[in-house]
Write a protein that holds these residues in place. Structure first.
Motif, PDB file in Angstrom:
ATOM      1  N   UNK A 346       0.825  -1.213   0.000  1.00 35.24           N
ATOM      2  CA  UNK A 346       0.000   0.000   0.000  1.00 35.24           C
ATOM      3  C   UNK A 346       0.862   1.268   0.000  1.00 35.24           C
ATOM      4  N   UNK A 347       0.406   2.248  -0.759  1.00 31.47           N
ATOM      5  CA  UNK A 347       1.040   3.573  -0.821  1.00 31.47           C
ATOM      6  C   UNK A 347       2.313   3.620  -1.657  1.00 31.47           C
ATOM      7  N   UNK A 348       2.665   2.548  -2.342  1.00 30.02           N
ATOM      8  CA  UNK A 348       3.779   2.567  -3.281  1.00 30.02           C
ATOM      9  C   UNK A 348       3.225   2.790  -4.686  1.00 30.02           C
ATOM     10  N   UNK A 349       4.047   3.354  -5.568  1.00 31.94           N
ATOM     11  CA  UNK A 349       3.622   3.679  -6.921  1.00 31.94           C
ATOM     12  C   UNK A 349       4.632   3.132  -7.926  1.00 31.94           C
ATOM     13  N   UNK A 350       4.147   2.870  -9.141  1.00 36.25           N
ATOM     14  CA  UNK A 350       5.008   2.459 -10.244  1.00 36.25           C
ATOM     15  C   UNK A 350       4.787   3.398 -11.415  1.00 36.25           C
ATOM     16  N   UNK A 351       5.855   3.725 -12.137  1.00 35.97           N
ATOM     17  CA  UNK A 351       5.742   4.611 -13.299  1.00 35.97           C
ATOM     18  C   UNK A 351       6.667   4.134 -14.410  1.00 35.97           C
ATOM     19  N   UNK A 352       6.077   3.870 -15.582  1.00 37.55           N
ATOM     20  CA  UNK A 352       6.828   3.535 -16.788  1.00 37.55           C
ATOM     21  C   UNK A 352       6.561   4.616 -17.822  1.00 37.55           C
ATOM     22  N   UNK A 353       7.589   5.332 -18.284  1.00 35.01           N
ATOM     23  CA  UNK A 353       7.361   6.450 -19.211  1.00 35.01           C
ATOM     24  C   UNK A 353       6.700   6.013 -20.507  1.00 35.01           C
ATOM     25  N   UNK A 354       5.836   6.882 -21.029  1.00 35.79           N
ATOM     26  CA  UNK A 354       5.242   6.658 -22.341  1.00 35.79           C
ATOM     27  C   UNK A 354       6.190   7.207 -23.408  1.00 35.79           C
ATOM     28  N   UNK A 355       5.842   6.932 -24.659  1.00 36.26           N
ATOM     29  CA  UNK A 355       6.650   7.451 -25.759  1.00 36.26           C
ATOM     30  C   UNK A 355       7.894   6.641 -26.035  1.00 36.26           C
ATOM     31  N   UNK A 356       7.994   5.473 -25.398  1.00 38.94           N
ATOM     32  CA  UNK A 356       9.170   4.619 -25.630  1.00 38.94           C
ATOM     33  C   UNK A 356       8.720   3.219 -26.058  1.00 38.94           C
ATOM     34  N   UNK A 357       7.712   3.197 -26.912  1.00 37.35           N
ATOM     35  CA  UNK A 357       7.164   1.917 -27.325  1.00 37.35           C
ATOM     36  C   UNK A 357       8.175   1.059 -28.063  1.00 37.35           C
ATOM     37  N   UNK A 358       9.179   1.690 -28.678  1.00 42.88           N
ATOM     38  CA  UNK A 358      10.187   0.929 -29.425  1.00 42.88           C
ATOM     39  C   UNK A 358      11.345   0.472 -28.543  1.00 42.88           C
ATOM     40  N   UNK A 359      11.336   0.862 -27.277  1.00 46.61           N
ATOM     41  CA  UNK A 359      12.416   0.473 -26.371  1.00 46.61           C
ATOM     42  C   UNK A 359      12.172  -0.957 -25.900  1.00 46.61           C
ATOM     43  N   UNK A 360      13.078  -1.898 -26.218  1.00 48.34           N
ATOM     44  CA  UNK A 360      12.854  -3.288 -25.805  1.00 48.34           C
ATOM     45  C   UNK A 360      13.042  -3.506 -24.309  1.00 48.34           C
TER      46      UNK A 360
END
Length: 483
Positions: A346-360
């Motif tokens: 609880x209270x932790x967050x995850x963030x994956x940047x957008x705009x990098x769809x080609x990044x494997x």
């Protein structure tokens, strides 16, 4: 952090020059002296940038230009502008009030001074519920995601009184910077009572508010700073929520007093709703008030009853609303990415940047409740890693060598690189110490091979906070599964 900058419009400048011409005809010697001094003050303020000296020149204009009232009023007005630029809100307020009191016949300048005087803003009923959260993604002009901003408002009871608590999290992946703030607010008046703001680059500041002053202790100062004020003030870190409660409409203007705790200054902030705009963001389409701030920032606030912060722009970055939710205070969060899954407490967050769809091998930032650790999971196809590294140990050794060459006071902790498992999958880990500025840091790198994916898990935390942080990290790591 807010900072102030004010400039006269071209129209106001033209009015001033026309007035100077009139007073030259009426009183040649006096007007010439006053106008010359005024031009000298403007040059000192805008070209030289010496605000203190400009204030001295403008004060001479006020004294010597009593007969040329328009010129003297202009000089008095510019004294207020200079004080505002210096962050001296009380002095600025007194200077603008002097324009109104002493030069009532200078109607145009009086009107400008009135706009810059802080007023007690009318606040509408709160548009949020207990624990509401707004998640915004920060993006560069090319659309690449570079960070996340989270706003949360909660109702809490403290010492028998009802309060609002505004919390903000900020993660910037470009430089690994983290920010966290918390403001305790009186539920009836919306006045701040206390605040804390931490930033991995800018430091830490705490503030304690009283009726007519705030005492700020900053990590960058040995002694606390006391700021005096009159009327209502708002902490910088509750400003977004305050914007949501204003009676916004096209043409709405007001000036509010903002306390910047990290800057230890009081700022008169001008607000202006210039128009309505329809904004498309990840969370949907919203009709918004375009709220422009005198510091070069713009907020788009939805016109519906929720008054969401739909978009924010400043410093070359645009943040758009990506999700609206009630905070999962007591719930775990399941994070599902193309190459891995993990469960956050609880209270932790995850963030994956957008705009990098080609990044494997995209990087997912993991944000803890107090933003004390820079934690990331970088996961991608296993075959790409195995072309260069035959095992998790070989991959980790190569990563450690990169660290040795680019961070200060690197020191590996014994026993060095260890062979281990994570979720039943082969892994290697190493813990090391280093220095970042004046902070002693401890970091860990863990490399893992799954069936088709590989992951590099890394964290860095101030050494004196490691014991507090490590148990929850190990809990998270135990849930990590690669594809």
């Amino acid at each position: 952090m807010f900072c102030s900058q004010f400039n006269l419009s071209r129209m106001n400048r033209q009015i001033v020059f026309a007035s100077l011409a009139i007073f030259v005809l009426a009183s040649p010697a006096m007007a010439a002296t006053a106008s010359e001094l005024l031009e000298k003050g403007i040059y000192t303020e805008e070209t030289v940038g010496d605000l203190d000296q400009a204030i001295k020149v403008y004060k001479k204009v006020v004294v010597e230009g009593k007969a040329a009232q328009e010129v003297a009023a202009q000089a008095q007005f510019r004294i207020g502008l200079c004080y505002a630029k210096l962050g001296k809100a009380n002095e600025a307020k007194a200077a603008f009030q002097a324009v109104i009191d002493n030069f009532p016949q200078a109607a145009g300048i009086v009107a400008e001074a009135q706009k810059r005087l802080p007023r007690e803003p009318e606040l509408l009923p709160v548009p949020w519920g207990d624990g509401d959260e707004l998640l915004l993604e920060m993006q560069l002009p090319n659309g690449m995601g570079v960070g996340q901003q989270i706003y949360r408002v909660s109702a809490i009871e403290k010492e028998g009184h009802s309060h609002w608590e505004c919390q903000t999290w900020q993660t910037v992946v470009l430089n690994g910077q983290l920010g966290k703030s918390r403001v305790l607010i009186d539920k009836e008046t919306f006045a701040p009572l206390s605040s804390i703001w931490k930033h991995t680059m800018l430091g830490k500041a705490t503030a304690t508010y009283a009726k007519d002053q705030v005492v700020i202790q900053s990590s960058n100062q040995t002694e606390p700073t006391t700021l005096k004020f009159t009327g209502q003030v708002f902490d910088n870190e509750q400003a977004a929520e305050m914007f949501r409660r204003l009676p916004l409409e096209v043409g709405y203007k007001t000036t509010v007093q903002i306390v910047s705790t990290l800057g230890s200054i009081l700022i008169p902030l001008e607000l202006n709703v210039s128009k309505l705009e329809t904004i498309e963001v990840s969370a949907g389409s919203f009709e918004c008030f375009r709220l422009e701030l005198s510091i070069g920032q713009t907020f788009w606030i939805s016109t519906d009853e929720h008054r969401y912060i739909v978009q924010f722009r400043g410093g070359g970055v645009t943040a758009g609303l990506s999700e609206i939710r009630e905070s999962p205070f007591d719930k775990s969060t399941e994070v599902e990415e193309p190459n891995f899954s993990v469960t956050l407490p609880p209270d932790w967050f995850a963030y994956t940047p957008s705009g990098k769809e080609d990044d494997p091998s995209p990087t997912t930032s993991i944000v803890d409740p107090e933003s004390i650790s820079n934690t990331r999971i970088e996961a991608g196809p296993l075959d790409g890693i195995q072309k260069d590294h035959a095992s998790p140990e070989a991959w980790l050794e190569a990563s450690i060598e990169e660290y040795r060459n680019r961070i200060n006071e690197f020191k590996m902790q014994p026993p060095g690189i260890e062979t281990t498992t994570v979720g039943g999958q082969p892994a290697a880990k190493a813990t090391f110490e280093f220095e970042e500025g004046n902070r002693a840091m401890t970091a860990q790198r863990i490399t893992i091979f799954g069936k088709t994916s590989a992951a590099n898990v890394r964290f860095a935390v101030e050494t004196d906070q490691l014991e507090q942080w490590m148990p929850e990290f190990e809990e998270i790591l135990s849930t990590l599964k690669l594809k």
